[in-house]
Motif scaffolding. Structure first.
Motif, PDB file in Angstrom:
ATOM      1  N   ILE A  22      19.313  -5.665 -14.349  1.00  0.00           N
ATOM      2  CA  ILE A  22      18.834  -5.157 -12.874  1.00  0.00           C
ATOM      3  C   ILE A  22      18.034  -3.440 -13.595  1.00  0.00           C
ATOM      4  O   ILE A  22      17.110  -2.928 -13.147  1.00  0.00           O
ATOM      5  CB  ILE A  22      19.389  -5.222 -12.620  1.00  0.00           C
ATOM      6  N   ILE A  23      18.577  -3.082 -14.137  1.00  0.00           N
ATOM      7  CA  ILE A  23      18.045  -1.557 -14.835  1.00  0.00           C
ATOM      8  C   ILE A  23      17.047  -1.278 -15.522  1.00  0.00           C
ATOM      9  O   ILE A  23      15.997  -0.328 -15.145  1.00  0.00           O
ATOM     10  CB  ILE A  23      19.670  -0.693 -15.374  1.00  0.00           C
ATOM     11  N   ALA A  24      16.470  -2.258 -16.273  1.00  0.00           N
ATOM     12  CA  ALA A  24      15.716  -2.283 -16.875  1.00  0.00           C
ATOM     13  C   ALA A  24      14.515  -2.439 -15.986  1.00  0.00           C
ATOM     14  O   ALA A  24      13.539  -2.274 -15.942  1.00  0.00           O
ATOM     15  CB  ALA A  24      15.767  -2.811 -17.917  1.00  0.00           C
ATOM     16  N   LEU A  25      14.808  -4.085 -15.514  1.00  0.00           N
ATOM     17  CA  LEU A  25      13.331  -4.478 -14.356  1.00  0.00           C
ATOM     18  C   LEU A  25      13.337  -2.473 -13.316  1.00  0.00           C
ATOM     19  O   LEU A  25      12.258  -2.846 -13.201  1.00  0.00           O
ATOM     20  CB  LEU A  25      14.470  -5.904 -13.732  1.00  0.00           C
ATOM     21  N   LEU A  26      14.327  -2.107 -12.530  1.00  0.00           N
ATOM     22  CA  LEU A  26      13.825  -1.069 -11.807  1.00  0.00           C
ATOM     23  C   LEU A  26      13.120   0.088 -12.605  1.00  0.00           C
ATOM     24  O   LEU A  26      12.117   0.383 -11.881  1.00  0.00           O
ATOM     25  CB  LEU A  26      15.025  -0.721 -11.312  1.00  0.00           C
ATOM     26  N   SER A  27      13.487   0.088 -13.962  1.00  0.00           N
ATOM     27  CA  SER A  27      12.688   1.292 -14.701  1.00  0.00           C
ATOM     28  C   SER A  27      11.314   0.811 -14.228  1.00  0.00           C
ATOM     29  O   SER A  27      10.629   1.332 -14.369  1.00  0.00           O
ATOM     30  CB  SER A  27      13.567   1.219 -15.776  1.00  0.00           C
ATOM     31  N   VAL A  28      11.225  -0.521 -14.844  1.00  0.00           N
ATOM     32  CA  VAL A  28       9.449  -1.189 -14.896  1.00  0.00           C
ATOM     33  C   VAL A  28       9.065  -1.245 -14.027  1.00  0.00           C
ATOM     34  O   VAL A  28       7.819  -0.536 -13.863  1.00  0.00           O
ATOM     35  CB  VAL A  28      10.171  -2.609 -15.177  1.00  0.00           C
ATOM     36  N   MET A  29       9.922  -0.963 -12.995  1.00  0.00           N
ATOM     37  CA  MET A  29       8.784  -1.312 -10.927  1.00  0.00           C
ATOM     38  C   MET A  29       8.720   0.041 -10.930  1.00  0.00           C
ATOM     39  O   MET A  29       7.545  -0.141 -10.556  1.00  0.00           O
ATOM     40  CB  MET A  29      10.159  -2.331 -10.656  1.00  0.00           C
ATOM     41  N   ALA A  30       9.002   0.544 -11.510  1.00  0.00           N
ATOM     42  CA  ALA A  30       9.244   2.490 -11.258  1.00  0.00           C
ATOM     43  C   ALA A  30       7.554   2.801 -11.801  1.00  0.00           C
ATOM     44  O   ALA A  30       7.317   3.975 -11.210  1.00  0.00           O
ATOM     45  CB  ALA A  30      10.339   3.317 -10.954  1.00  0.00           C
ATOM     46  N   LEU A  31       7.543   2.660 -12.553  1.00  0.00           N
ATOM     47  CA  LEU A  31       6.767   2.560 -14.039  1.00  0.00           C
ATOM     48  C   LEU A  31       5.713   2.345 -13.734  1.00  0.00           C
ATOM     49  O   LEU A  31       4.866   2.736 -13.148  1.00  0.00           O
ATOM     50  CB  LEU A  31       6.694   2.427 -15.312  1.00  0.00           C
ATOM     51  N   LEU A  32       5.379   0.517 -12.902  1.00  0.00           N
ATOM     52  CA  LEU A  32       4.812   0.421 -11.990  1.00  0.00           C
ATOM     53  C   LEU A  32       3.805   1.003 -10.860  1.00  0.00           C
ATOM     54  O   LEU A  32       2.669   0.800 -10.586  1.00  0.00           O
ATOM     55  CB  LEU A  32       5.080  -1.402 -12.232  1.00  0.00           C
ATOM     56  N   VAL A  33       4.775   0.885 -10.105  1.00  0.00           N
ATOM     57  CA  VAL A  33       4.595   2.060  -9.029  1.00  0.00           C
ATOM     58  C   VAL A  33       3.863   3.598  -8.847  1.00  0.00           C
ATOM     59  O   VAL A  33       2.861   3.808  -8.785  1.00  0.00           O
ATOM     60  CB  VAL A  33       5.583   2.297  -8.155  1.00  0.00           C
ATOM     61  N   ALA A  34       4.506   4.210  -9.875  1.00  0.00           N
ATOM     62  CA  ALA A  34       3.631   5.132 -10.339  1.00  0.00           C
ATOM     63  C   ALA A  34       2.658   5.053 -11.024  1.00  0.00           C
ATOM     64  O   ALA A  34       1.620   6.221 -10.479  1.00  0.00           O
ATOM     65  CB  ALA A  34       4.406   6.157 -11.108  1.00  0.00           C
ATOM     66  N   LEU A  35       2.053   3.903 -11.953  1.00  0.00           N
ATOM     67  CA  LEU A  35       0.978   3.682 -12.001  1.00  0.00           C
ATOM     68  C   LEU A  35       0.144   3.891 -11.667  1.00  0.00           C
ATOM     69  O   LEU A  35      -1.112   3.950 -11.817  1.00  0.00           O
ATOM     70  CB  LEU A  35       0.987   2.908 -13.708  1.00  0.00           C
ATOM     71  N   PHE A  36       0.159   2.601 -10.896  1.00  0.00           N
ATOM     72  CA  PHE A  36      -0.909   1.747  -9.908  1.00  0.00           C
ATOM     73  C   PHE A  36      -0.515   2.311  -8.670  1.00  0.00           C
ATOM     74  O   PHE A  36      -0.970   0.597  -7.960  1.00  0.00           O
ATOM     75  CB  PHE A  36      -0.406   0.101 -10.663  1.00  0.00           C
ATOM     76  N   ARG A  37       0.335   3.218  -7.927  1.00  0.00           N
ATOM     77  CA  ARG A  37       0.237   3.503  -6.643  1.00  0.00           C
ATOM     78  C   ARG A  37      -1.187   3.538  -5.527  1.00  0.00           C
ATOM     79  O   ARG A  37      -1.014   2.771  -4.597  1.00  0.00           O
ATOM     80  CB  ARG A  37       1.156   4.845  -6.397  1.00  0.00           C
ATOM     81  N   GLU A  38      -2.236   4.394  -6.398  1.00  0.00           N
ATOM     82  CA  GLU A  38      -3.286   3.024  -5.179  1.00  0.00           C
ATOM     83  C   GLU A  38      -3.732   2.917  -5.436  1.00  0.00           C
ATOM     84  O   GLU A  38      -4.485   2.420  -5.132  1.00  0.00           O
ATOM     85  CB  GLU A  38      -3.821   4.724  -6.094  1.00  0.00           C
ATOM     86  N   GLN A  39      -3.525   1.370  -6.357  1.00  0.00           N
ATOM     87  CA  GLN A  39      -4.534   0.554  -6.849  1.00  0.00           C
ATOM     88  C   GLN A  39      -3.911  -0.642  -6.083  1.00  0.00           C
ATOM     89  O   GLN A  39      -4.583  -1.595  -6.102  1.00  0.00           O
ATOM     90  CB  GLN A  39      -4.883   0.229  -7.857  1.00  0.00           C
TER      91      GLN A  39
END
Length: 98
Positions: free
Chosen positions: A31-48
């Protein structure tokens, strides 16, 4: 004198303790790894990207983490219990879902 039904019940109880411990450990790490990956994806692709896509990815990741934690917890608990047994004895856990 040994009483096989009681010994098997005690081994099954110990196996369930180990399985729960390892499964929770793997689940928390996943879960910690999943949250880290999801946070990275949100930060990278938030606008798109659509917010619904992030929810679908998070749900799929949660399911995958839960399944992997259950499998790995079962496998590691069985290995640990077999190491605890005296030489020449074996243990087969009751069949559950896999």
């Amino acid at each position: 004198m040994k009483y096989p039904p009681l010994e098997n019940k005690l081994r099954t109880y110990r196996f369930e303790q180990l399985q729960t411990r390892y499964m929770l450990r793997y689940w928390l790490q996943g879960i910690i790894a999943l949250l880290s990956v999801m946070a990275l994806l949100v930060a990278l692709f938030r606008e798109q990207a659509l917010p619904a896509a992030f929810l679908v990815l998070a749900a799929a990741g949660f399911g995958l983490v839960s399944l992997a934690a259950g499998y790995l917890g079962h496998k590691r608990a069985l290995e640990a219990l077999r190491r605890e047994l005296p030489p020449g004895e074996s243990y087969e856990p009751p069949r559950e879902w896999f």
